[in-house]
Design a protein around this motif. Structure first.
Motif, PDB file in Angstrom:
ATOM      1  N   CYS A 176       0.830  -1.205   0.000  1.00  0.00           N
ATOM      2  CA  CYS A 176       0.000   0.000   0.000  1.00  0.00           C
ATOM      3  C   CYS A 176       0.863   1.254   0.000  1.00  0.00           C
ATOM      4  O   CYS A 176       1.896   1.313   0.668  1.00  0.00           O
ATOM      5  CB  CYS A 176      -0.916  -0.014   1.221  1.00  0.00           C
ATOM      6  SG  CYS A 176      -1.991   1.441   1.299  1.00  0.00           S
ATOM      7  N   TYR A 236      -5.663  -2.066   6.193  1.00  0.00           N
ATOM      8  CA  TYR A 236      -5.298  -1.198   7.327  1.00  0.00           C
ATOM      9  C   TYR A 236      -6.235   0.015   7.422  1.00  0.00           C
ATOM     10  O   TYR A 236      -6.968   0.177   8.389  1.00  0.00           O
ATOM     11  CB  TYR A 236      -3.838  -0.776   7.163  1.00  0.00           C
ATOM     12  CG  TYR A 236      -3.127  -0.331   8.440  1.00  0.00           C
ATOM     13  CD1 TYR A 236      -3.788  -0.222   9.661  1.00  0.00           C
ATOM     14  CD2 TYR A 236      -1.766  -0.015   8.410  1.00  0.00           C
ATOM     15  CE1 TYR A 236      -3.114   0.182  10.810  1.00  0.00           C
ATOM     16  CE2 TYR A 236      -1.089   0.378   9.557  1.00  0.00           C
ATOM     17  CZ  TYR A 236      -1.765   0.481  10.755  1.00  0.00           C
ATOM     18  OH  TYR A 236      -1.093   0.880  11.880  1.00  0.00           O
ATOM     19  N   HIS A 237      -6.255   0.880   6.386  1.00  0.00           N
ATOM     20  CA  HIS A 237      -7.123   2.067   6.429  1.00  0.00           C
ATOM     21  C   HIS A 237      -8.004   2.184   5.191  1.00  0.00           C
ATOM     22  O   HIS A 237      -8.601   3.213   4.950  1.00  0.00           O
ATOM     23  CB  HIS A 237      -6.286   3.343   6.546  1.00  0.00           C
ATOM     24  CG  HIS A 237      -5.191   3.290   7.563  1.00  0.00           C
ATOM     25  ND1 HIS A 237      -3.893   2.928   7.236  1.00  0.00           N
ATOM     26  CD2 HIS A 237      -5.185   3.519   8.901  1.00  0.00           C
ATOM     27  CE1 HIS A 237      -3.124   2.954   8.331  1.00  0.00           C
ATOM     28  NE2 HIS A 237      -3.896   3.295   9.359  1.00  0.00           N
ATOM     29  N   ALA A 238      -8.007   1.125   4.409  1.00  0.00           N
ATOM     30  CA  ALA A 238      -8.945   1.012   3.283  1.00  0.00           C
ATOM     31  C   ALA A 238      -8.696   1.940   2.109  1.00  0.00           C
ATOM     32  O   ALA A 238      -9.620   2.337   1.416  1.00  0.00           O
ATOM     33  CB  ALA A 238     -10.395   1.122   3.763  1.00  0.00           C
ATOM     34  N   TRP A 239      -7.453   2.310   1.845  1.00  0.00           N
ATOM     35  CA  TRP A 239      -7.179   2.925   0.553  1.00  0.00           C
ATOM     36  C   TRP A 239      -7.505   1.853  -0.502  1.00  0.00           C
ATOM     37  O   TRP A 239      -7.217   0.664  -0.290  1.00  0.00           O
ATOM     38  CB  TRP A 239      -5.715   3.349   0.424  1.00  0.00           C
ATOM     39  CG  TRP A 239      -5.374   4.625   1.151  1.00  0.00           C
ATOM     40  CD1 TRP A 239      -6.010   5.139   2.240  1.00  0.00           C
ATOM     41  CD2 TRP A 239      -4.308   5.531   0.825  1.00  0.00           C
ATOM     42  NE1 TRP A 239      -5.404   6.297   2.640  1.00  0.00           N
ATOM     43  CE2 TRP A 239      -4.353   6.573   1.776  1.00  0.00           C
ATOM     44  CE3 TRP A 239      -3.323   5.573  -0.151  1.00  0.00           C
ATOM     45  CZ2 TRP A 239      -3.451   7.645   1.765  1.00  0.00           C
ATOM     46  CZ3 TRP A 239      -2.420   6.632  -0.165  1.00  0.00           C
ATOM     47  CH2 TRP A 239      -2.493   7.662   0.789  1.00  0.00           C
ATOM     48  N   CYS A 296      -6.961  -1.904   0.922  1.00  0.00           N
ATOM     49  CA  CYS A 296      -5.964  -2.162   1.954  1.00  0.00           C
ATOM     50  C   CYS A 296      -6.667  -2.504   3.268  1.00  0.00           C
ATOM     51  O   CYS A 296      -7.599  -1.800   3.677  1.00  0.00           O
ATOM     52  CB  CYS A 296      -5.073  -0.938   2.121  1.00  0.00           C
ATOM     53  SG  CYS A 296      -3.824  -1.165   3.404  1.00  0.00           S
ATOM     54  N   ARG A 315       0.848   3.505   4.080  1.00  0.00           N
ATOM     55  CA  ARG A 315       1.913   3.188   5.028  1.00  0.00           C
ATOM     56  C   ARG A 315       2.385   1.746   4.894  1.00  0.00           C
ATOM     57  O   ARG A 315       2.825   1.134   5.859  1.00  0.00           O
ATOM     58  CB  ARG A 315       1.472   3.518   6.444  1.00  0.00           C
ATOM     59  CG  ARG A 315       1.702   5.029   6.767  1.00  0.00           C
ATOM     60  CD  ARG A 315       1.040   5.498   8.034  1.00  0.00           C
ATOM     61  NE  ARG A 315       1.188   4.591   9.147  1.00  0.00           N
ATOM     62  CZ  ARG A 315       0.269   4.461  10.135  1.00  0.00           C
ATOM     63  NH1 ARG A 315      -0.833   5.198  10.113  1.00  0.00           N
ATOM     64  NH2 ARG A 315       0.464   3.617  11.104  1.00  0.00           N
ATOM     65  N   GLY A 316       2.250   1.214   3.694  1.00  0.00           N
ATOM     66  CA  GLY A 316       2.999   0.003   3.376  1.00  0.00           C
ATOM     67  C   GLY A 316       2.368  -1.335   3.692  1.00  0.00           C
ATOM     68  O   GLY A 316       3.041  -2.355   3.561  1.00  0.00           O
ATOM     69  N   ALA A 317       1.107  -1.377   4.082  1.00  0.00           N
ATOM     70  CA  ALA A 317       0.513  -2.691   4.389  1.00  0.00           C
ATOM     71  C   ALA A 317       0.408  -3.529   3.105  1.00  0.00           C
ATOM     72  O   ALA A 317       0.288  -3.004   1.994  1.00  0.00           O
ATOM     73  CB  ALA A 317      -0.861  -2.522   5.016  1.00  0.00           C
TER      74      ALA A 317
HETATM   75  S1  FES Z   1      -1.479   1.308   5.034  1.00  0.00           S
HETATM   76 FE1  FES Z   1      -2.877   0.933   3.469  1.00  0.00          FE
HETATM   77  S2  FES Z   1      -4.468   2.289   3.847  1.00  0.00           S
HETATM   78 FE2  FES Z   1      -3.046   2.697   5.399  1.00  0.00          FE
END
Ligand code: FES
Ligand SMILES: [Fe+2]
Length: 398
Positions: free
Chosen positions: A108, A132-135, A130, A111-113
């Motif tokens: 991502c 983590y925060h759904a980008w 993603c 922040r890299g997930a």
């Molecule tokens: S790390 Fe992917 S949306 Fe935050």
């Protein structure tokens, strides 16, 4: 292999392959091949075990050359994708909604997930979100959605798509360079005359049948070695494919960094009585293309195998075997025949014989038993050239 219910028509041969076939016929009665070179030589076993050599191979060979990642028909439907980790790069191989194939980093841009978990995940999705925060990203890598966008007032979305590797589909096969800093890929130029060989087989019209990816404890070059000599066929493969081949009858040549090798099948002598238009590359011989550094294409009588050896260390590879067929199975009988063929070749021959013996060699490398070097005989000249090409690339890599 069991008998094919119905064999496909012979493919047209490139001029180079016809020339090689004619040479193969001349080789039948020769006790010594005209290709055998002067004499034996030695190969330092350290090339299979040294961590420094491995690191240089990754940097100077595997991250620089186009590598074949399999057959595009594996991702038949738009929205399909495979996650695969190669050389420390978490990859996503996707087919977007317009049908185009992409090789993206599975990372991502917020922040890299990791977007798709697992190493060998295969799935079908309209978009990638993603965890983590759904980008959210399209399957072409474009950043489509940012929840709480007011938190990122200056974000240039066009600069935050998934990083891509230069990739191309050529001859139905997916090729990529494992370096996101590169933008160009020239597969035809890289293949040289092998490109013409491949064009004759029309792999773009072939269908994905099965794939088996597994980790094995061997250096990648030991596996490449095993497919560039025929000396072992009658012994190592005595219980499987040996009866289909004439003992150590083969002909081959280097083509730039690559190699093409024909091995005479039991029916080869019959070709001597036929005019060239009836010569059949798949029935009279078995063709192998060893595409530098880590790809093997093997042309069985009625299907094709691609094997990729992706090193994860000096003594470990991800071995990916993909089988593709000239058309979709037209009957249950044909499908069952291909299933049996895949099982025999993938597990019986490659897994239990070629990969097994490569692992056995790897286990003894540190023993010191071959301190003076492995002995390469006159007919193991393709190994000499292959290892020479590897060494030259390591030396000149800068
Ligand atoms: S790390 Fe992917 S949306 Fe935050
Ligand atoms: Fe073999």
């Amino acid at each position: 292999m069991s008998a094919a219910p119905e064999l496909p028509p012979s493919p047209p041969m490139s001029a180079d392959l016809s020339r090689l076939f004619a040479r193969m016929l001349e080789e039948i009665d020769r006790p010594e091949s005209v290709e055998w070179d002067a004499g034996e030589s030695r190969l330092d076993p350290a090339v299979y075990a040294d961590p420094g050599i491995h690191a240089r191979e990754v940097e100077r060979i595997f991250r620089r050359l186009p590598l074949c990642l399999g057959h595009a028909d594996q991702l038949r439907e738009p929205g399909s994708m495979i996650a695969r980790d190669l050389f420390g790069l978490p990859l996503l191989i996707t087919r977007d909604r317009d049908g185009e194939i992409h090789v993206l980093l599975n990372v991502c841009r917020h922040r890299g997930a990791r977007l798709l978990a697992g190493e060998e995940a295969v799935c079908s999705k309209a978009t990638l979100t993603c965890p983590y925060h759904a980008w959210t990203y399209g399957l072409d890598g474009a950043l489509r959605g940012v929840p709480g966008a007011t938190g990122f007032p200056g974000l240039d979305r066009s600069a935050h798509g998934l990083r891509r590797l230069p990739s191309a589909v050529r001859h139905g096969l997916i090729w990529a360079i494992m370096d996101p800093a590169r933008t160009e890929i020239d597969v035809a130029g890289f293949l040289g005359p092998i490109d013409t060989d491949l064009a004759g087989f029309d792999f773009g019209a072939h269908r994905f049948f099965r794939q088996h990816a597994r980790r094995r404890k061997t250096n990648w070059k030991l596996v490449m070695d095993a497919f560039q000599e025929v000396y072992h066929i009658k012994k190592l493969h005595a219980a499987t494919i040996s009866p289909f081949f004439i003992d150590t009858k083969s002909t081959g040549e280097g083509v730039g960094l690559h190699t093409r090798i024909l091995v005479g099948r039991d029916r080869l002598p019959e070709a001597k009585t036929l005019s060239p238009e009836y010569w059949d590359l798949r029935r009279h011989c078995t063709l192998t293309h060893a595409i530098f550094p880590n790809s093997l294409i093997i042309y069985h009588p009625d299907f094709t195998s691609h094997m990729g050896m992706f090193p994860a260390g000096p003594g470990e590879i991800l071995f990916v075997h993909t089988m593709f067929t000239p058309h979709e199975a037209r009957s249950e009988k044909e499908r069952a025949h291909w299933e049996r063929s895949f099982e025999l070749i993938d597990e019986g021959v490659f897994g239990a014989e070629d990969l097994f013996i490569s692992e056995q060699i790897q286990l003894g490398l540190a023993s010191g038993a071959n301190e003076g070097g492995f002995v390469l005989g006159r007919f193991e000249h393709h190994l000499r050239r292959f290892h020479g090409n590897v060494a030259a690339m390591l030396a000149e890599g800068g």
